[in-house]
Scaffold this active site. Sequence first.
Site, PDB file in Angstrom:
ATOM      1  N   HIS A   1       0.840  -1.211   0.000  1.00 51.22           N
ATOM      2  CA  HIS A   1       0.000   0.000   0.000  1.00 51.22           C
ATOM      3  C   HIS A   1       0.872   1.256   0.000  1.00 51.22           C
ATOM      4  O   HIS A   1       0.672   2.166  -0.807  1.00 51.22           O
ATOM      5  CB  HIS A   1      -0.909  -0.042   1.239  1.00 51.22           C
ATOM      6  CG  HIS A   1      -1.788   1.152   1.427  1.00 51.22           C
ATOM      7  ND1 HIS A   1      -3.148   1.115   1.208  1.00 51.22           N
ATOM      8  CD2 HIS A   1      -1.519   2.413   1.829  1.00 51.22           C
ATOM      9  CE1 HIS A   1      -3.669   2.311   1.464  1.00 51.22           C
ATOM     10  NE2 HIS A   1      -2.692   3.119   1.843  1.00 51.22           N
ATOM     11  N   GLU A   2       1.847   1.303   0.898  1.00 45.25           N
ATOM     12  CA  GLU A   2       2.683   2.506   1.020  1.00 45.25           C
ATOM     13  C   GLU A   2       3.502   2.738  -0.247  1.00 45.25           C
ATOM     14  O   GLU A   2       3.599   3.859  -0.742  1.00 45.25           O
ATOM     15  CB  GLU A   2       3.605   2.413   2.235  1.00 45.25           C
ATOM     16  CG  GLU A   2       2.889   2.363   3.585  1.00 45.25           C
ATOM     17  CD  GLU A   2       1.828   3.439   3.748  1.00 45.25           C
ATOM     18  OE1 GLU A   2       1.939   4.506   3.131  1.00 45.25           O
ATOM     19  OE2 GLU A   2       0.852   3.201   4.477  1.00 45.25           O
TER      20      GLU A   2
ATOM     21  N   HIS B   1       1.605   4.251  -3.054  1.00 49.42           N
ATOM     22  CA  HIS B   1       1.462   5.714  -2.990  1.00 49.42           C
ATOM     23  C   HIS B   1       2.610   6.379  -3.751  1.00 49.42           C
ATOM     24  O   HIS B   1       2.426   7.427  -4.389  1.00 49.42           O
ATOM     25  CB  HIS B   1       1.459   6.199  -1.539  1.00 49.42           C
ATOM     26  CG  HIS B   1       0.120   6.073  -0.861  1.00 49.42           C
ATOM     27  ND1 HIS B   1      -1.047   6.547  -1.426  1.00 49.42           N
ATOM     28  CD2 HIS B   1      -0.238   5.526   0.334  1.00 49.42           C
ATOM     29  CE1 HIS B   1      -2.067   6.299  -0.599  1.00 49.42           C
ATOM     30  NE2 HIS B   1      -1.601   5.679   0.469  1.00 49.42           N
TER      31      HIS B   1
ATOM     32  N   TYR C   1      -4.752  14.161  -3.005  1.00 46.08           N
ATOM     33  CA  TYR C   1      -5.079  13.312  -1.862  1.00 46.08           C
ATOM     34  C   TYR C   1      -6.207  13.914  -1.034  1.00 46.08           C
ATOM     35  O   TYR C   1      -6.072  14.169   0.160  1.00 46.08           O
ATOM     36  CB  TYR C   1      -3.822  13.089  -1.011  1.00 46.08           C
ATOM     37  CG  TYR C   1      -3.921  11.902  -0.082  1.00 46.08           C
ATOM     38  CD1 TYR C   1      -3.899  10.609  -0.568  1.00 46.08           C
ATOM     39  CD2 TYR C   1      -4.029  12.088   1.295  1.00 46.08           C
ATOM     40  CE1 TYR C   1      -3.997   9.522   0.276  1.00 46.08           C
ATOM     41  CE2 TYR C   1      -4.120  10.998   2.151  1.00 46.08           C
ATOM     42  CZ  TYR C   1      -4.109   9.732   1.633  1.00 46.08           C
ATOM     43  OH  TYR C   1      -4.191   8.649   2.482  1.00 46.08           O
TER      44      TYR C   1
ATOM     45  N   GLU D   1      -6.229   6.197  -2.520  1.00 43.10           N
ATOM     46  CA  GLU D   1      -6.218   5.197  -1.454  1.00 43.10           C
ATOM     47  C   GLU D   1      -6.574   3.797  -1.984  1.00 43.10           C
ATOM     48  O   GLU D   1      -5.955   2.795  -1.633  1.00 43.10           O
ATOM     49  CB  GLU D   1      -7.234   5.581  -0.374  1.00 43.10           C
ATOM     50  CG  GLU D   1      -6.642   6.350   0.770  1.00 43.10           C
ATOM     51  CD  GLU D   1      -5.509   5.585   1.421  1.00 43.10           C
ATOM     52  OE1 GLU D   1      -5.732   4.454   1.866  1.00 43.10           O
ATOM     53  OE2 GLU D   1      -4.385   6.105   1.461  1.00 43.10           O
TER      54      GLU D   1
ATOM     55  N   ASP E   1     -10.339  13.238   7.672  1.00 45.34           N
ATOM     56  CA  ASP E   1      -9.601  12.289   6.827  1.00 45.34           C
ATOM     57  C   ASP E   1      -9.488  12.793   5.388  1.00 45.34           C
ATOM     58  O   ASP E   1      -9.656  12.025   4.440  1.00 45.34           O
ATOM     59  CB  ASP E   1     -10.302  10.914   6.906  1.00 45.34           C
ATOM     60  CG  ASP E   1      -9.577   9.811   6.156  1.00 45.34           C
ATOM     61  OD1 ASP E   1      -8.350   9.901   6.010  1.00 45.34           O
ATOM     62  OD2 ASP E   1     -10.261   8.861   5.714  1.00 45.34           O
TER      63      ASP E   1
ATOM     64  N   HIS F   1      -9.994   7.390   3.357  1.00 48.26           N
ATOM     65  CA  HIS F   1      -9.890   5.991   3.794  1.00 48.26           C
ATOM     66  C   HIS F   1     -11.257   5.341   3.995  1.00 48.26           C
ATOM     67  O   HIS F   1     -11.340   4.186   4.373  1.00 48.26           O
ATOM     68  CB  HIS F   1      -9.095   5.881   5.101  1.00 48.26           C
ATOM     69  CG  HIS F   1      -7.647   6.229   4.954  1.00 48.26           C
ATOM     70  ND1 HIS F   1      -7.192   7.515   5.089  1.00 48.26           N
ATOM     71  CD2 HIS F   1      -6.573   5.459   4.673  1.00 48.26           C
ATOM     72  CE1 HIS F   1      -5.878   7.522   4.897  1.00 48.26           C
ATOM     73  NE2 HIS F   1      -5.475   6.293   4.641  1.00 48.26           N
TER      74      HIS F   1
END
Lengths: 89, 363
Positions: B172-173, B176, B187, B196, B269, B274
Amino acid sequence: MKVSVSRSGGIAGIRVTWEVQVDEQPDARSWRELLDALPWDETEESAPEPDRYVYRIRCAPHEVVLPEPQVAGPWKDLVDRVRAVNEGR
Amino acid sequence: MTATPRCAIVPPYLLVRLARLDDPRFAAAAEAARRSLLRDVPLRELRAAAHPPPRTFRAGTARERGRIDRAVWDATGLERLPGRLLARSEGWPATADPAVNEAYDGLGETHSLFWTRFRRDSIDDRGMPLEASVHYGRKYDNAFWDGERMVFGDGDGQVFNRFTRSLTVIGHELTHGVTQHTANLAYEGQSGAVNESLSDVFGSLVEQHAAGQGTAEASWLIGEGLFTDQVQGLALRSMRAPGTAYNDDVLGKDPQPDSMAGYIDTEDDNGGVHLNSGIPNRAFYLVAEALGGNAWEAPGQIWYDTLTGGNLRRGVDFAGFARATQAAAATRFGAESREHTAVASAWHEVGLGQSLVAGAAAE
Protein backbone atom coordinates in the site's frame (compact mmCIF):
# COMPACT_ATOMS: atom_id res chain seq x y z
CA MET A 1 -13.85 25.47 29.17
CA LYS A 2 -13.38 22.34 27.09
CA VAL A 3 -10.65 21.37 24.63
CA SER A 4 -11.12 18.53 22.18
CA VAL A 5 -8.69 16.85 19.81
CA SER A 6 -10.08 14.67 17.03
CA ARG A 7 -7.60 12.63 14.98
CA SER A 8 -8.71 11.13 11.68
CA GLY A 9 -6.94 9.49 8.76
CA GLY A 10 -3.83 7.40 9.11
CA ILE A 11 -3.66 4.19 7.11
CA ALA A 12 -6.33 2.71 9.38
CA GLY A 13 -8.75 5.61 8.81
CA ILE A 14 -10.01 5.27 12.39
CA ARG A 15 -11.16 8.49 14.07
CA VAL A 16 -10.30 9.01 17.72
CA THR A 17 -11.46 11.95 19.86
CA TRP A 18 -9.98 13.03 23.17
CA GLU A 19 -11.53 15.74 25.40
CA VAL A 20 -10.44 17.57 28.50
CA GLN A 21 -12.55 19.76 30.81
CA VAL A 22 -9.92 22.35 31.57
CA ASP A 23 -11.58 23.72 34.73
CA GLU A 24 -11.59 20.28 36.33
CA GLN A 25 -7.83 19.85 35.97
CA PRO A 26 -5.62 20.32 39.03
CA ASP A 27 -3.32 22.47 36.87
CA ALA A 28 -6.14 24.41 35.17
CA ARG A 29 -4.13 27.61 35.13
CA SER A 30 -1.24 26.12 33.14
CA TRP A 31 -3.78 24.60 30.72
CA ARG A 32 -5.29 28.05 30.14
CA GLU A 33 -1.86 29.57 29.59
CA LEU A 34 -1.01 26.89 27.03
CA LEU A 35 -4.34 27.34 25.22
CA ASP A 36 -4.09 31.16 25.20
CA ALA A 37 -0.59 31.03 23.74
CA LEU A 38 -1.44 28.77 20.79
CA PRO A 39 -1.17 30.39 17.34
CA TRP A 40 -4.84 29.67 16.48
CA ASP A 41 -4.95 32.14 13.58
CA GLU A 42 -1.58 31.39 12.07
CA THR A 43 -2.11 27.98 10.50
CA GLU A 44 -1.10 27.47 6.88
CA GLU A 45 -2.66 25.46 4.09
CA SER A 46 -0.51 22.54 2.97
CA ALA A 47 -0.97 19.63 0.58
CA PRO A 48 -2.17 16.49 2.37
CA GLU A 49 0.31 13.58 2.55
CA PRO A 50 -0.75 9.93 2.08
CA ASP A 51 -1.78 8.13 5.27
CA ARG A 52 -0.75 10.92 7.62
CA TYR A 53 -3.13 11.88 10.40
CA VAL A 54 -5.36 14.95 10.31
CA TYR A 55 -6.00 16.71 13.65
CA ARG A 56 -9.04 18.87 14.38
CA ILE A 57 -8.49 20.86 17.57
CA ARG A 58 -11.36 22.78 19.15
CA CYS A 59 -11.52 25.16 22.08
CA ALA A 60 -14.40 27.61 21.66
CA PRO A 61 -14.33 29.99 19.93
CA HIS A 62 -11.27 28.51 18.20
CA GLU A 63 -11.01 25.59 15.81
CA VAL A 64 -8.10 24.50 13.62
CA VAL A 65 -7.48 21.56 11.28
CA LEU A 66 -3.81 20.58 11.15
CA PRO A 67 -2.06 17.92 9.07
CA GLU A 68 0.22 15.75 11.19
CA PRO A 69 3.53 17.35 10.08
CA GLN A 70 2.25 20.70 11.40
CA VAL A 71 1.48 19.30 14.85
CA ALA A 72 4.76 20.44 16.35
CA GLY A 73 5.91 22.73 19.14
CA PRO A 74 3.01 23.99 21.32
CA TRP A 75 0.43 22.08 19.22
CA LYS A 76 2.25 18.82 19.93
CA ASP A 77 2.48 19.73 23.62
CA LEU A 78 -1.28 20.26 23.68
CA VAL A 79 -2.12 17.03 21.82
CA ASP A 80 0.22 14.99 24.03
CA ARG A 81 -1.28 16.55 27.15
CA VAL A 82 -4.89 15.97 26.09
CA ARG A 83 -4.09 12.33 25.23
CA ALA A 84 -2.26 11.83 28.52
CA VAL A 85 -5.30 12.99 30.55
CA ASN A 86 -7.59 10.69 28.53
CA GLU A 87 -5.29 7.72 28.81
CA GLY A 88 -4.84 8.20 32.56
CA ARG A 89 -1.12 8.89 32.34
CA MET B 1 28.76 4.75 29.71
CA THR B 2 28.13 2.37 26.91
CA ALA B 3 30.43 -0.46 25.94
CA THR B 4 29.40 -0.27 22.29
CA PRO B 5 32.44 0.61 20.22
CA ARG B 6 32.23 3.91 18.35
CA CYS B 7 33.52 3.55 14.84
CA ALA B 8 33.53 7.17 13.72
CA ILE B 9 36.95 6.75 12.22
CA VAL B 10 35.93 3.91 9.93
CA PRO B 11 34.75 5.23 6.58
CA PRO B 12 31.13 4.41 5.74
CA TYR B 13 31.90 2.27 2.67
CA LEU B 14 34.02 0.02 4.88
CA LEU B 15 31.33 -0.19 7.54
CA VAL B 16 28.88 -1.15 4.81
CA ARG B 17 31.22 -3.87 3.59
CA LEU B 18 31.75 -5.14 7.12
CA ALA B 19 28.04 -5.06 7.84
CA ARG B 20 27.42 -7.07 4.70
CA LEU B 21 29.73 -9.94 5.65
CA ASP B 22 27.80 -13.17 5.70
CA ASP B 23 30.65 -15.32 7.04
CA PRO B 24 29.79 -16.66 10.52
CA ARG B 25 33.41 -16.10 11.61
CA PHE B 26 32.85 -12.37 11.23
CA ALA B 27 29.30 -12.28 12.59
CA ALA B 28 30.24 -10.13 15.61
CA ALA B 29 32.14 -7.62 13.48
CA ALA B 30 29.32 -7.46 10.98
CA GLU B 31 26.78 -6.82 13.73
CA ALA B 32 28.96 -4.15 15.35
CA ALA B 33 29.46 -2.46 11.99
CA ARG B 34 25.74 -2.52 11.35
CA ARG B 35 25.06 -0.96 14.72
CA SER B 36 27.66 1.75 14.39
CA LEU B 37 26.76 2.67 10.85
CA LEU B 38 25.22 6.10 10.98
CA ARG B 39 26.06 6.99 14.55
CA ASP B 40 28.70 9.55 13.67
CA VAL B 41 28.74 9.64 9.90
CA PRO B 42 27.12 12.52 8.00
CA LEU B 43 23.78 11.53 6.53
CA ARG B 44 24.79 12.35 2.96
CA GLU B 45 27.67 9.88 3.08
CA LEU B 46 25.52 7.22 4.67
CA ARG B 47 22.84 7.58 2.04
CA ALA B 48 25.48 7.11 -0.62
CA ALA B 49 26.82 4.09 1.24
CA ALA B 50 23.30 2.63 1.53
CA HIS B 51 22.95 2.52 -2.25
CA PRO B 52 26.43 1.83 -3.66
CA PRO B 53 26.66 1.49 -7.44
CA PRO B 54 26.73 -2.15 -8.53
CA ARG B 55 30.22 -3.63 -8.97
CA THR B 56 29.69 -4.07 -12.68
CA PHE B 57 28.73 -0.40 -13.07
CA ARG B 58 30.93 1.59 -15.45
CA ALA B 59 30.57 5.25 -16.26
CA GLY B 60 28.59 5.67 -19.46
CA THR B 61 26.92 2.25 -19.38
CA ALA B 62 23.19 2.01 -18.86
CA ARG B 63 22.07 0.52 -15.57
CA GLU B 64 20.36 -2.83 -15.73
CA ARG B 65 16.58 -2.39 -15.64
CA GLY B 66 14.67 -4.20 -12.92
CA ARG B 67 17.62 -4.37 -10.51
CA ILE B 68 16.36 -3.91 -6.95
CA ASP B 69 18.14 -1.61 -4.50
CA ARG B 70 16.72 -1.59 -0.98
CA ALA B 71 17.65 0.14 2.26
CA VAL B 72 15.89 -0.19 5.61
CA TRP B 73 16.61 2.41 8.28
CA ASP B 74 15.97 2.24 12.01
CA ALA B 75 14.44 5.46 13.35
CA THR B 76 15.14 4.16 16.90
CA GLY B 77 11.90 5.56 18.32
CA LEU B 78 12.52 9.10 17.11
CA GLU B 79 10.41 11.02 14.60
CA ARG B 80 13.33 11.87 12.33
CA LEU B 81 13.77 10.45 8.86
CA PRO B 82 15.22 8.38 7.44
CA GLY B 83 16.52 7.33 10.87
CA ARG B 84 19.70 6.99 12.89
CA LEU B 85 20.82 3.54 11.77
CA LEU B 86 21.15 1.90 8.41
CA ALA B 87 19.76 -1.46 9.48
CA ARG B 88 19.85 -3.43 6.25
CA SER B 89 20.91 -2.57 2.73
CA GLU B 90 20.67 -4.57 -0.50
CA GLY B 91 22.28 -7.98 -0.20
CA TRP B 92 22.86 -7.83 3.55
CA PRO B 93 21.87 -10.93 5.52
CA ALA B 94 18.76 -10.94 7.72
CA THR B 95 19.06 -9.17 11.07
CA ALA B 96 17.64 -10.12 14.48
CA ASP B 97 14.97 -7.41 14.12
CA PRO B 98 11.72 -8.72 12.59
CA ALA B 99 10.52 -5.22 11.61
CA VAL B 100 13.69 -4.67 9.56
CA ASN B 101 13.40 -8.04 7.85
CA GLU B 102 9.66 -7.67 7.16
CA ALA B 103 10.23 -4.26 5.59
CA TYR B 104 13.15 -5.56 3.50
CA ASP B 105 11.23 -8.61 2.29
CA GLY B 106 8.09 -6.54 1.68
CA LEU B 107 10.01 -4.08 -0.47
CA GLY B 108 11.25 -7.08 -2.44
CA GLU B 109 7.78 -8.59 -2.94
CA THR B 110 6.37 -5.22 -4.02
CA HIS B 111 9.21 -4.64 -6.46
CA SER B 112 8.67 -8.15 -7.79
CA LEU B 113 4.95 -7.61 -8.54
CA PHE B 114 5.53 -4.33 -10.38
CA TRP B 115 8.58 -5.60 -12.29
CA THR B 116 7.55 -9.13 -13.22
CA ARG B 117 3.88 -8.41 -13.99
CA PHE B 118 3.92 -4.84 -15.29
CA ARG B 119 7.60 -4.33 -16.26
CA ARG B 120 7.73 -1.30 -13.98
CA ASP B 121 11.29 -0.65 -12.82
CA SER B 122 10.67 0.44 -9.21
CA ILE B 123 8.46 3.32 -8.04
CA ASP B 124 9.51 5.81 -10.72
CA ASP B 125 10.12 3.21 -13.46
CA ARG B 126 13.73 4.41 -13.46
CA GLY B 127 15.15 2.13 -10.78
CA MET B 128 14.59 4.43 -7.80
CA PRO B 129 16.10 2.90 -4.63
CA LEU B 130 13.39 1.55 -2.31
CA GLU B 131 13.61 2.88 1.22
CA ALA B 132 11.84 2.05 4.44
CA SER B 133 12.16 3.43 7.95
CA VAL B 134 10.99 1.29 10.87
CA HIS B 135 10.58 2.00 14.61
CA TYR B 136 9.33 5.51 13.84
CA GLY B 137 8.19 7.34 16.97
CA ARG B 138 7.05 5.85 20.26
CA LYS B 139 4.04 3.51 20.15
CA TYR B 140 3.22 5.12 16.81
CA ASP B 141 0.00 3.60 15.42
CA ASN B 142 0.55 4.31 11.76
CA ALA B 143 2.43 3.78 8.52
CA PHE B 144 2.76 6.38 5.79
CA TRP B 145 4.53 7.44 2.60
CA ASP B 146 6.51 10.66 3.06
CA GLY B 147 7.11 11.33 -0.62
CA GLU B 148 10.44 9.45 -0.63
CA ARG B 149 10.08 6.39 1.56
CA MET B 150 7.64 4.29 3.53
CA VAL B 151 7.61 4.79 7.28
CA PHE B 152 6.37 2.33 9.92
CA GLY B 153 5.46 2.68 13.58
CA ASP B 154 5.70 -0.11 16.14
CA GLY B 155 2.05 0.20 17.21
CA ASP B 156 0.97 0.72 20.81
CA GLY B 157 0.81 -3.01 21.59
CA GLN B 158 -2.79 -2.72 22.86
CA VAL B 159 -4.73 -2.02 19.67
CA PHE B 160 -2.01 -2.28 17.02
CA ASN B 161 0.98 -4.52 16.46
CA ARG B 162 3.91 -3.29 14.40
CA PHE B 163 2.82 -2.11 10.96
CA THR B 164 5.37 -4.13 8.97
CA ARG B 165 3.48 -7.32 9.88
CA SER B 166 1.15 -7.01 6.92
CA LEU B 167 2.55 -7.27 3.40
CA THR B 168 -0.57 -5.49 2.10
CA VAL B 169 0.41 -2.42 4.15
CA ILE B 170 3.94 -2.41 2.71
CA GLY B 171 2.55 -2.72 -0.82
CA HIS B 172 0.00 0.00 0.00
CA GLU B 173 2.68 2.51 1.02
CA LEU B 174 4.92 1.86 -1.99
CA THR B 175 1.96 2.18 -4.33
CA HIS B 176 1.46 5.71 -2.99
CA GLY B 177 4.92 6.30 -4.45
CA VAL B 178 3.91 4.81 -7.80
CA THR B 179 0.79 7.01 -7.86
CA GLN B 180 2.86 10.06 -6.97
CA HIS B 181 5.14 9.36 -9.95
CA THR B 182 2.27 8.69 -12.39
CA ALA B 183 -1.29 10.10 -12.10
CA ASN B 184 -0.32 12.05 -8.95
CA LEU B 185 -3.94 12.05 -7.78
CA ALA B 186 -4.84 14.82 -5.34
CA TYR B 187 -5.08 13.31 -1.86
CA GLU B 188 -8.50 14.66 -0.93
CA GLY B 189 -12.12 13.91 -1.68
CA GLN B 190 -12.92 11.42 -4.45
CA SER B 191 -9.52 11.59 -6.17
CA GLY B 192 -7.98 10.97 -2.74
CA ALA B 193 -10.23 7.95 -2.23
CA VAL B 194 -9.18 6.65 -5.68
CA ASN B 195 -5.54 7.20 -4.64
CA GLU B 196 -6.22 5.20 -1.45
CA SER B 197 -8.05 2.47 -3.35
CA LEU B 198 -5.16 2.05 -5.82
CA SER B 199 -2.85 1.52 -2.84
CA ASP B 200 -5.22 -1.10 -1.43
CA VAL B 201 -5.61 -2.80 -4.83
CA PHE B 202 -1.88 -3.15 -5.50
CA GLY B 203 -1.11 -3.80 -1.81
CA SER B 204 -3.51 -6.72 -1.94
CA LEU B 205 -2.06 -7.90 -5.26
CA VAL B 206 1.47 -7.86 -3.79
CA GLU B 207 0.30 -10.27 -1.09
CA GLN B 208 -1.66 -12.47 -3.51
CA HIS B 209 1.24 -12.59 -5.97
CA ALA B 210 3.75 -13.46 -3.21
CA ALA B 211 1.50 -16.22 -1.84
CA GLY B 212 0.44 -17.50 -5.27
CA GLN B 213 -3.22 -17.03 -4.36
CA GLY B 214 -5.96 -16.74 -6.93
CA THR B 215 -9.02 -14.54 -6.42
CA ALA B 216 -10.99 -17.34 -4.76
CA GLU B 217 -8.27 -18.18 -2.19
CA ALA B 218 -7.21 -14.62 -1.34
CA SER B 219 -8.43 -12.90 1.83
CA TRP B 220 -8.93 -9.49 0.14
CA LEU B 221 -8.14 -7.99 3.54
CA ILE B 222 -5.91 -4.96 4.04
CA GLY B 223 -3.78 -5.02 7.16
CA GLU B 224 -4.55 -8.52 8.39
CA GLY B 225 -2.66 -9.22 11.63
CA LEU B 226 -2.20 -5.58 12.59
CA PHE B 227 -4.79 -5.66 15.36
CA THR B 228 -3.78 -7.30 18.63
CA ASP B 229 -5.81 -10.20 20.07
CA GLN B 230 -7.69 -7.67 22.22
CA VAL B 231 -9.48 -6.20 19.18
CA GLN B 232 -12.59 -7.76 17.66
CA GLY B 233 -11.54 -7.56 14.05
CA LEU B 234 -9.65 -9.25 11.24
CA ALA B 235 -8.04 -6.31 9.48
CA LEU B 236 -8.31 -2.59 8.66
CA ARG B 237 -10.43 -3.07 5.56
CA SER B 238 -12.06 -5.72 3.43
CA MET B 239 -12.10 -5.23 -0.33
CA ARG B 240 -14.57 -8.08 -0.85
CA ALA B 241 -16.99 -6.81 1.81
CA PRO B 242 -16.20 -3.21 2.81
CA GLY B 243 -17.62 -2.38 6.25
CA THR B 244 -17.04 -5.85 7.74
CA ALA B 245 -13.33 -5.83 8.68
CA TYR B 246 -13.86 -5.06 12.38
CA ASN B 247 -16.59 -4.47 14.92
CA ASP B 248 -15.09 -3.63 18.28
CA ASP B 249 -16.49 -2.03 21.45
CA VAL B 250 -13.61 0.48 21.56
CA LEU B 251 -12.90 1.09 17.86
CA GLY B 252 -16.51 0.85 16.74
CA LYS B 253 -17.56 -0.74 13.48
CA ASP B 254 -15.65 -0.60 10.17
CA PRO B 255 -17.28 2.49 8.57
CA GLN B 256 -16.47 1.77 4.90
CA PRO B 257 -19.37 1.94 2.42
CA ASP B 258 -19.54 -0.76 -0.27
CA SER B 259 -21.50 1.30 -2.82
CA MET B 260 -22.44 4.89 -3.67
CA ALA B 261 -25.62 4.47 -1.60
CA GLY B 262 -23.43 4.64 1.51
CA TYR B 263 -21.09 7.41 0.32
CA ILE B 264 -19.81 9.42 3.30
CA ASP B 265 -19.60 13.22 3.14
CA THR B 266 -17.08 14.33 5.74
CA GLU B 267 -14.38 16.92 6.29
CA ASP B 268 -12.30 14.48 8.36
CA ASP B 269 -9.60 12.29 6.83
CA ASN B 270 -9.08 14.71 3.91
CA GLY B 271 -12.69 14.17 2.89
CA GLY B 272 -12.99 10.52 3.87
CA VAL B 273 -10.23 9.14 1.64
CA HIS B 274 -9.89 5.99 3.79
CA LEU B 275 -13.67 5.59 4.03
CA ASN B 276 -15.07 6.02 0.52
CA SER B 277 -12.17 4.01 -0.94
CA GLY B 278 -14.37 1.01 -0.08
CA ILE B 279 -16.46 1.77 -3.17
CA PRO B 280 -13.71 1.50 -5.84
CA ASN B 281 -12.10 -1.31 -3.77
CA ARG B 282 -15.22 -3.41 -4.13
CA ALA B 283 -15.45 -2.59 -7.84
CA PHE B 284 -11.96 -4.03 -8.32
CA TYR B 285 -12.86 -7.15 -6.32
CA LEU B 286 -16.00 -7.64 -8.43
CA VAL B 287 -13.94 -7.50 -11.63
CA ALA B 288 -11.57 -10.12 -10.20
CA GLU B 289 -14.48 -12.28 -9.07
CA ALA B 290 -16.13 -12.12 -12.50
CA LEU B 291 -12.93 -13.03 -14.34
CA GLY B 292 -11.61 -15.62 -11.87
CA GLY B 293 -8.01 -16.83 -11.80
CA ASN B 294 -5.24 -14.53 -10.63
CA ALA B 295 -6.26 -10.95 -9.91
CA TRP B 296 -2.81 -9.60 -10.84
CA GLU B 297 -3.40 -10.72 -14.42
CA ALA B 298 -6.29 -9.05 -16.35
CA PRO B 299 -7.84 -7.04 -13.45
CA GLY B 300 -4.45 -5.82 -12.19
CA GLN B 301 -3.34 -5.00 -15.73
CA ILE B 302 -6.45 -2.90 -16.40
CA TRP B 303 -6.01 -0.94 -13.16
CA TYR B 304 -2.27 -0.54 -13.84
CA ASP B 305 -2.96 0.71 -17.39
CA THR B 306 -5.48 3.18 -15.96
CA LEU B 307 -3.02 4.48 -13.35
CA THR B 308 -0.10 4.86 -15.74
CA GLY B 309 -1.87 5.60 -19.03
CA GLY B 310 -1.74 9.38 -18.74
CA ASN B 311 -5.52 9.84 -19.01
CA LEU B 312 -6.40 10.48 -15.36
CA ARG B 313 -6.91 14.05 -14.22
CA ARG B 314 -5.26 14.87 -10.88
CA GLY B 315 -8.66 15.60 -9.38
CA VAL B 316 -10.57 12.76 -11.09
CA ASP B 317 -13.85 11.74 -9.43
CA PHE B 318 -15.21 8.19 -9.06
CA ALA B 319 -17.25 8.41 -12.28
CA GLY B 320 -14.23 9.61 -14.24
CA PHE B 321 -12.06 6.84 -12.80
CA ALA B 322 -14.75 4.28 -13.64
CA ARG B 323 -14.83 5.52 -17.25
CA ALA B 324 -11.03 5.42 -17.44
CA THR B 325 -10.89 1.78 -16.28
CA GLN B 326 -13.49 0.84 -18.89
CA ALA B 327 -11.51 2.61 -21.60
CA ALA B 328 -8.32 0.84 -20.45
CA ALA B 329 -10.08 -2.54 -20.53
CA ALA B 330 -11.43 -1.88 -24.04
CA THR B 331 -8.02 -0.74 -25.27
CA ARG B 332 -6.17 -3.80 -23.96
CA PHE B 333 -8.78 -6.53 -24.36
CA GLY B 334 -11.16 -5.14 -26.97
CA ALA B 335 -14.52 -3.38 -26.81
CA GLU B 336 -17.25 -5.66 -25.40
CA SER B 337 -14.61 -8.25 -24.47
CA ARG B 338 -15.24 -10.34 -21.38
CA GLU B 339 -12.84 -8.09 -19.44
CA HIS B 340 -14.46 -4.87 -20.66
CA THR B 341 -17.93 -6.12 -19.74
CA ALA B 342 -16.75 -7.27 -16.30
CA VAL B 343 -15.41 -3.78 -15.53
CA ALA B 344 -18.65 -2.09 -16.63
CA SER B 345 -20.76 -4.51 -14.54
CA ALA B 346 -18.59 -4.02 -11.46
CA TRP B 347 -19.03 -0.25 -11.50
CA HIS B 348 -22.75 -0.68 -12.11
CA GLU B 349 -23.01 -2.87 -9.01
CA VAL B 350 -21.38 -0.26 -6.76
CA GLY B 351 -23.71 2.46 -8.04
CA LEU B 352 -21.55 4.01 -10.75
CA GLY B 353 -23.31 2.45 -13.70
CA GLN B 354 -23.22 3.85 -17.18
CA SER B 355 -23.33 2.46 -20.68
CA LEU B 356 -20.28 0.59 -21.87
CA VAL B 357 -17.44 3.09 -22.38
CA ALA B 358 -14.84 2.31 -25.01
CA GLY B 359 -11.85 4.17 -26.43
CA ALA B 360 -9.80 6.88 -24.74
CA ALA B 361 -11.44 8.30 -21.62
CA ALA B 362 -12.18 11.99 -21.50
CA GLU B 363 -10.75 12.20 -17.98
